[in-house]
Design a protein around this motif. Structure first.
Motif: not given
Length: 154
Positions: A43-49, A133-134
């Motif tokens: 999903g958006m946004p990536s919490s890892h990123s 994009l996420e």
């Protein structure tokens, strides 16, 4: 809060904010509010990123872009983001195919009584990774939060 590691707080805060933002982005996508999205993978946004970008930008803002800690955080972040949109996403796509295959076997087994097939009670979780994009959305969110955290600290 003086004794706590500001970098850890920044990263965990970014992860939490990204997870909470998934409720809103899910609503924008589907028109339905779903609080369970706060614990969703993918999903958006990536919490890892968001987490790795926030710690990398926090360190860079404090130590400078030429510091070894910044290099470590950036390289670690790139690996995590690549994994989130690469390997984990592909694993999710394979899982979807496995679930579809099981559904097909279930239908076939009803038509062929001699075929013994026991259907699982629960399907495998399909949404594991992120679209590029996420990952970018999480990286932008984390980058902004990391720099902001470093600026308000001083």
């Amino acid at each position: 809060m003086e004794d706590m590691n500001r970098g850890i707080i920044t990263a965990l805060g970014s992860i939490g904010l990204a997870q909470a933002a998934k409720i809103w982005t899910y609503y924008r996508k589907t028109g339905e509010w779903d609080v369970k999205q706060v614990a969703a993978t993918g999903g958006m946004p990536s919490s890892h990123s968001a987490g790795v970008a926030s710690i990398a930008s926090y360190i860079a803002a404090n130590k400078g872009s030429r510091h070894t800690e910044t290099a470590l955080a950036v390289v670690f972040g790139v690996i995590v983001m690549y994994d989130a949109q690469g390997i984990r996403r592909h694993t999710g796509e394979i899982t979807k195919l496995v679930n579809e295959l099981e559904d097909s076997f279930s239908k076939i087994s009803k038509d062929i009584p001699s075929l013994e097939f026991v259907e699982r009670e629960k399907e495998l979780k399909e949404l594991l990774g992120h679209q590029p994009l996420e990952v970018l959305g999480g990286a932008i969110l984390g980058g902004i939060l990391g720099v902001w955290s470093a600026k308000i600290e001083h």
